[in-house]
Design a protein around this motif. Structure first.
Motif, short mmCIF file in Angstrom:
data_model
loop_
_atom_site.label_atom_id
_atom_site.label_comp_id
_atom_site.label_asym_id
_atom_site.label_seq_id
_atom_site.Cartn_x
_atom_site.Cartn_y
_atom_site.Cartn_z
N SER A 183 0.83 -1.20 0.00
CA SER A 183 0.00 0.00 0.00
C SER A 183 0.87 1.26 0.00
O SER A 183 0.74 2.12 -0.86
CB SER A 183 -0.92 0.00 1.22
OG SER A 183 -1.63 1.22 1.33
N HIS A 184 1.78 1.36 0.98
CA HIS A 184 2.69 2.51 1.02
C HIS A 184 3.85 2.20 1.97
O HIS A 184 3.79 1.27 2.77
CB HIS A 184 1.98 3.79 1.46
CG HIS A 184 1.23 3.68 2.75
ND1 HIS A 184 -0.02 3.12 2.84
CD2 HIS A 184 1.55 4.06 4.02
CE1 HIS A 184 -0.44 3.16 4.09
NE2 HIS A 184 0.50 3.72 4.84
N THR A 185 4.90 2.97 1.81
CA THR A 185 6.09 2.86 2.64
C THR A 185 6.27 4.14 3.44
O THR A 185 6.19 5.24 2.89
CB THR A 185 7.35 2.62 1.78
OG1 THR A 185 7.19 1.41 1.04
CG2 THR A 185 8.60 2.51 2.65
N ARG A 206 6.60 -0.73 6.16
CA ARG A 206 5.86 -1.05 4.94
C ARG A 206 4.47 -1.54 5.32
O ARG A 206 4.32 -2.42 6.16
CB ARG A 206 6.60 -2.08 4.09
CG ARG A 206 7.87 -1.48 3.49
CD ARG A 206 8.66 -2.43 2.60
NE ARG A 206 9.77 -1.68 2.03
CZ ARG A 206 9.78 -1.17 0.80
NH1 ARG A 206 8.75 -1.35 0.01
NH2 ARG A 206 10.81 -0.48 0.37
N PRO A 257 3.39 2.32 -5.40
CA PRO A 257 2.98 2.65 -4.03
C PRO A 257 3.71 3.90 -3.54
O PRO A 257 4.90 4.08 -3.80
CB PRO A 257 3.42 1.42 -3.23
CG PRO A 257 3.57 0.33 -4.25
CD PRO A 257 4.01 1.01 -5.49
N PRO A 258 3.03 4.79 -2.85
CA PRO A 258 3.66 6.03 -2.38
C PRO A 258 4.63 5.79 -1.23
O PRO A 258 4.49 4.82 -0.49
CB PRO A 258 2.47 6.87 -1.92
CG PRO A 258 1.45 5.85 -1.52
CD PRO A 258 1.62 4.72 -2.48
#
Length: 343
Positions: A31-33, A319, A331-332
């Motif tokens: 999803s995102h870091t 993460r 992923p943002p």
């Protein structure tokens, strides 16, 4: 204040998200870091010892080697409040199952209990005999098990702070402790590779399981409590029957020493290791079914809540994995400044 973010109803009545179907494992996506950044007094971002998602799924506690615990939004990475009462490396953090309490512990030998709803420290203690490495609440939050760099396993009443049990494990340098899902058994393990299991009510030692040849870092019971899964520096993920102690399966993890083990859903175990990856394992076939790449350092901690999993460790990033939706192309990356002060 955490109170304004969670809200009274969310803390007391937690929404239960259905387990992920086995067939959906392949749909996992990043999803995102969240990239932590150092504050003005440090040259490097904090190494993350443990990430724990709140039962509501909206917040997470992030513990690190900079002595702080940050309460952060899972979706945005925003730091809601920074808990600064520890005086050394914080190695463990866990919410009670009802979400009302947060327990934190580490190198200063203190177990601090926090009222999540009111954002206040309830109590602290410095009588644990060693550096604390791992903690675990039982199924209803009435007991908290604590282990560390010696052979002591201490079970506390988190509300009174009183010691309920204190036992000796099979060797010093304990790294993992876990209650069974029904709260009836407690297992602890560490340097010797032996898992010792006790009856949680009576304190009777039930059995020793010689599970590994090297240090165990992670333990997880299966959902029905009939199996216990252990991950070790010997690069194996082993499964044993909790009643007989008999080995059911041994799954090699390649070059990876296993540093974290988590039950992702009833039939799936997630592990993090020194190969910088999260690996997923089936408790039906006892085989690896997927691996998630992206970290640049050892994955030391995993937490799963509903359809969200978070992983973190030595690379100072968190993460956030979506366990059910379709994949995103890019992923943002969320950059979060690390502050000594509450937001």
């Amino acid at each position: 204040m955490i109170k304004k973010i969670i809200g009274t109803a969310a803390v007391i009545a937690i929404s239960i998200v259905p387990s992920i179907a086995f067939a959906q494992v392949s749909a996992i996506k990043l999803s995102h870091t969240i990239q932590l950044k150092p504050d003005a007094e440090r040259l490097h971002p904090p190494v993350v010892s443990q990430v724990e998602i709140h039962p509501t799924g909206k917040l997470m506690a992030v513990a690190g080697d900079d002595h702080f615990v940050r309460i952060m939004e899972v979706a945005t990475g925003r730091v809601i409040v920074t808990l600064k009462e520890h005086t050394d490396w914080v190695r463990a953090a866990q919410f009670s199952p009802d979400g009302k309490l947060l327990a934190t512990a580490g190198n200063d030998r203190q177990v601090l209990l926090w009222d999540v709803h009111e954002n206040i420290q309830l109590r602290g203690g410095s009588d644990f005999p060693s550096i604390i490495t791992a903690i675990d609440f039982n199924h209803n939050g009435t007991r908290l098990a604590v282990v560390g760099f010696d052979d002591s396993v201490v079970v506390y009443d988190p509300y009174s702070g009183k010691t309920v049990h204190q036992w000796k494990a099979a060797g010093n340098d304990l790294r993992a402790v876990a209650f069974s899902p029904d709260g009836k058994q407690i297992a602890a393990a560490g340097r010797t590779g032996i898992i010792r299991i006790w009856d949680a009510a009576s304190g009777e030692k039930l059995r020793d399981i010689r599970a590994h040849n090297e240090r165990i870092h992670g333990l997880a019971f299966s959902e029905d409590g009939s199996q216990i899964v252990s991950g070790s520096e010997d690069r194996k993920l082993n499964v044993h029957n909790t009643s007989s102690g008999q080995q059911i399966a041994s799954m090699p993890t390649g070059d990876a020493k296993v540093f974290s083990v988590s039950l992702m859903q009833p039939g799936t175990i997630a592990t993090g290791g020194s190969d910088n990856e999260v690996r997923l394992w089936s408790l039906d076939t006892y085989e690896e079914i997927d691996h998630l790449a992206g970290h640049d350092g050892t994955v030391a901690t995993l937490s799963v809540q509903g359809q969200t999993m978070v992983s973190s460790g030595f690379d100072t990033t968190i993460r956030v994995w979506d366990l059910g939706s379709s994949r995103q192309k890019s992923p943002p990356v969320l950059t979060v400044p690390v502050s000594r002060f509450s937001n």
